[in-house]
Structures are given as C-alpha cells and as structure tokens.
Design a protein around this motif. Structure first.
Motif, PDB file in Angstrom:
ATOM      1  N   UNK A  93      46.199  55.431  37.227  1.00 20.53           N
ATOM      2  CA  UNK A  93      46.693  53.943  37.176  1.00 20.53           C
ATOM      3  C   UNK A  93      47.336  53.699  35.750  1.00 20.53           C
ATOM      4  N   UNK A  94      48.715  53.324  35.596  1.00 11.54           N
ATOM      5  CA  UNK A  94      49.076  53.201  34.489  1.00 11.54           C
ATOM      6  C   UNK A  94      49.605  52.048  33.844  1.00 11.54           C
ATOM      7  N   UNK A  95      49.379  51.171  35.321  1.00  9.00           N
ATOM      8  CA  UNK A  95      49.523  49.521  34.909  1.00  9.00           C
ATOM      9  C   UNK A  95      48.721  48.689  35.615  1.00  9.00           C
ATOM     10  N   UNK A  96      47.958  47.834  35.108  1.00  7.65           N
ATOM     11  CA  UNK A  96      47.274  46.702  35.592  1.00  7.65           C
ATOM     12  C   UNK A  96      47.852  45.557  35.380  1.00  7.65           C
ATOM     13  N   UNK A  97      48.077  44.683  36.374  1.00  2.48           N
ATOM     14  CA  UNK A  97      48.785  43.158  36.170  1.00  2.48           C
ATOM     15  C   UNK A  97      47.651  42.221  36.373  1.00  2.48           C
ATOM     16  N   UNK A  98      47.280  41.667  35.194  1.00  3.65           N
ATOM     17  CA  UNK A  98      46.034  40.597  35.283  1.00  3.65           C
ATOM     18  C   UNK A  98      46.782  39.145  35.482  1.00  3.65           C
ATOM     19  N   UNK A  99      46.441  38.736  36.522  1.00  7.94           N
ATOM     20  CA  UNK A  99      46.994  37.376  36.774  1.00  7.94           C
ATOM     21  C   UNK A  99      46.345  36.116  36.076  1.00  7.94           C
ATOM     22  N   UNK A 100      44.805  36.457  35.897  1.00  5.46           N
ATOM     23  CA  UNK A 100      44.155  35.545  34.986  1.00  5.46           C
ATOM     24  C   UNK A 100      42.773  36.321  34.849  1.00  5.46           C
ATOM     25  N   UNK A 101      41.881  35.764  34.286  1.00  7.87           N
ATOM     26  CA  UNK A 101      40.457  36.416  33.851  1.00  7.87           C
ATOM     27  C   UNK A 101      39.177  36.147  34.601  1.00  7.87           C
ATOM     28  N   UNK A 102      39.503  35.231  35.677  1.00  7.84           N
ATOM     29  CA  UNK A 102      38.347  35.058  36.302  1.00  7.84           C
ATOM     30  C   UNK A 102      37.631  36.176  36.819  1.00  7.84           C
ATOM     31  N   UNK A 103      36.213  36.173  37.078  1.00  9.24           N
ATOM     32  CA  UNK A 103      35.430  37.582  37.347  1.00  9.24           C
ATOM     33  C   UNK A 103      35.997  38.168  38.735  1.00  9.24           C
ATOM     34  N   UNK A 104      36.522  37.233  39.681  1.00  9.26           N
ATOM     35  CA  UNK A 104      36.919  37.876  41.037  1.00  9.26           C
ATOM     36  C   UNK A 104      38.285  38.594  40.972  1.00  9.26           C
ATOM     37  N   UNK A 105      38.673  38.512  39.800  1.00 10.45           N
ATOM     38  CA  UNK A 105      40.097  38.893  39.401  1.00 10.45           C
ATOM     39  C   UNK A 105      40.170  40.260  38.410  1.00 10.45           C
ATOM     40  N   UNK A 106      38.938  40.225  37.655  1.00 13.15           N
ATOM     41  CA  UNK A 106      39.061  41.062  36.355  1.00 13.15           C
ATOM     42  C   UNK A 106      37.597  41.931  36.408  1.00 13.15           C
ATOM     43  N   UNK A 107      36.653  41.980  37.375  1.00 13.84           N
ATOM     44  CA  UNK A 107      35.625  42.784  37.459  1.00 13.84           C
ATOM     45  C   UNK A 107      35.778  44.014  36.784  1.00 13.84           C
ATOM     46  N   UNK A 108      36.695  44.795  37.626  1.00  8.99           N
ATOM     47  CA  UNK A 108      36.699  46.184  36.999  1.00  8.99           C
ATOM     48  C   UNK A 108      37.853  46.754  36.227  1.00  8.99           C
ATOM     49  N   UNK A 109      38.138  45.670  35.526  1.00 11.30           N
ATOM     50  CA  UNK A 109      39.362  46.243  34.340  1.00 11.30           C
ATOM     51  C   UNK A 109      38.814  47.231  33.576  1.00 11.30           C
ATOM     52  N   UNK A 110      37.623  47.254  33.253  1.00 12.81           N
ATOM     53  CA  UNK A 110      37.051  48.338  32.259  1.00 12.81           C
ATOM     54  C   UNK A 110      37.060  49.671  32.798  1.00 12.81           C
ATOM     55  N   UNK A 111      37.349  49.746  34.167  1.00 22.12           N
ATOM     56  CA  UNK A 111      37.466  51.204  34.586  1.00 22.12           C
ATOM     57  C   UNK A 111      38.832  51.814  34.446  1.00 22.12           C
TER      58      UNK A 111
END
Length: 265
Positions: A93-111
């Motif tokens: 995965x080379x691109x992650x689009x983050x719509x916002x930072x609530x946990x249900x959208x950002x939990x696994x960003x660190x992977x």
C-alpha cells in the motif's frame, strides 16, 4: 479500477440515536473503509476502520471510548485480512487517504509506515497539536496515530483544484482525476469526502450522516448523534452539498449506513 467497502466492525445502537424517524429497536451499524485497486497506483486505502489496536490502547479515555461505543470486530474485515484476499500485504500500500482522525477511521494507520497519507490541512493540524484533556471528548485517541513527523503526509490542499460534477471544487488526489477529495467540514476538523470518478461516479460522504435520511432531510441530527458533530452550521452546509451531489445523479455512500452497498466486502 476496482472499489470495495469492507466492513471492519459493527456498532449496535438504537436506530433513533441517529435517525429520529427510525423504528424503535437496535441496529447493527457497519464501520466501513474503502479499498481501491488502482490500475496505476496499486491498492489505495480510504481510512483503515476499527482494528485490534483500539483494544491494545491504555488509558482512561480509550477505556471509556470502548465502553461507550462497544464495537464488535469482524476479523474477516480487518484491513490486512482484506488485502490478503487480494494477494497483497501492508507493504504494498503506497497511498492511504485519511478522511478524518476518529478511531473508527484511523485505528490501523500505524500498519502502513511506507504509505503516503493524504489528509486535509485541518486534520493534519489536529494530528500535530499537543495532547489535550478534551481529546477524548472530541473522539481523538492520539495513541492510535503514528508520530506525524515520521509520516509522509500530503495535504489535500496541495493537490490540483478541479471542478465537481454538481458544482463547486475538489482536489485531485492522484493527479489523474480518478480520486477527488471534497471538504465536508462539521463532523470533525478536516472531515473530507472522496469522489471516485468514472462512468458511474460514487461520492463517499463518510460521516456527514449515519444514514441517508440524515442528509436528505434538512434538519439537525438527534441526540446523541449530535454530540459527534463539532460544528452544526458547517455540518448543515456539508449535508446540503451531499444532497446536491445526489440530486445530480451521483451515487452517495456513507460509512455507517446499515443499507448494504454493492461494493461491501
């Protein structure tokens, strides 16, 4: 391109918490994220959904969040499980689009440390800010977010400005017109929707509402859903924008709408 919306978890809650016209009783609300298999850019994630990282997080704010929302994970919907079904790994995965930072959208960003994270400037500013006592009240669990200086962050506002099918302007995230960010403020700082262009465009309006009734009716959400709205005035304008998009024939998808999407995985 192939687009799907895997369901990472469900949250069971009274339907009238989010839609005053709903029938009495509880509903299982899905927690979706997007996976776009792009012909040029490979797999692209739109958020990462809920994941086990939420339960590994320590502290009173995280414990209270888990108790109040009580999400039920769907292991088959975990972001890496979804990638594996396509023969892919997190490193692909080379691109992650983050719509916002609530946990249900950002939990696994660190992977996804090798991916470029696309987000709005207000969201990135919130990410960069010093921790505050009200973070939990605003639905922000900083322990889920990677250290921002180590992230290849790309603000939407630096992307080319392009017209939207229903009027107004968006930002061409990949530079080829296939993925366009659309500012939808109100729910959380920097909250953004994503337009997937093509012969049958789809507008992922994320959390502008939990159900279609939430943006189709010109009224504020009921309590307690209203507590998740940071700014009511801008949230109303964002709901009107989504209505306008739908009225022009663009299909709209939401993160938590119980109505199944053809793209649900």
């Amino acid at each position: 391109m192939s687009l799907s919306f895997p369901i990472s978890a469900t949250v069971r809650a009274p339907a009238r918490f989010v839609d005053r016209s709903a029938r009495p009783g509880k509903t299982d609300f899905p927690v979706r994220y997007g996976l776009l298999l792009h012909s040029r850019h490979g797999p692209i994630l739109v958020d990462t959904g809920y994941s086990r990282e939420l339960w590994a997080l320590r502290g009173i704010q995280a414990a209270l969040y888990r108790r109040l929302l009580a999400p039920t994970l769907r292991p088959e919907g975990d972001v890496e499980a979804t990638l594996a079904r396509h023969g892919l790994r997190a490193g692909d995965v080379r691109h992650v689009i983050a719509t916002h930072l609530h946990p249900d959208h950002a939990c696994a960003l660190g992977r996804f440390p090798r991916a470029r994270v696309h987000a709005s400037r207000p969201a990135l500013a919130q990410w960069a800010a010093a921790p505050g006592l009200l973070d939990g009240a605003h639905g922000l669990l900083r322990g889920l977010l990677p250290n921002l200086p180590g992230v290849d962050a790309a603000p939407f506002e630096d992307d080319p400005d392009v017209p939207l099918p229903w009027g107004g302007r968006g930002r061409d995230v990949l530079g080829d017109g296939s993925v366009v960010s659309v500012a939808l403020p109100g729910h959380m700082p920097g909250h953004s929707g994503i337009l997937f262009a093509g012969d049958a465009p789809l507008f992922y309006a994320v959390d502008v509402a939990w159900t279609r009734a939430g943006y189709r009716r010109d009224e504020d959400p009921p309590y307690p859903a209203r507590l998740a709205v940071a700014d009511l005035a801008t949230a109303r304008a964002s709901a009107a924008l989504v209505r306008r998009a739908e009225e022009t024939g663009v299909r709209v998808a939401l993160c938590h709408d119980p109505e199944p999407l053809p793209e649900d995985a």
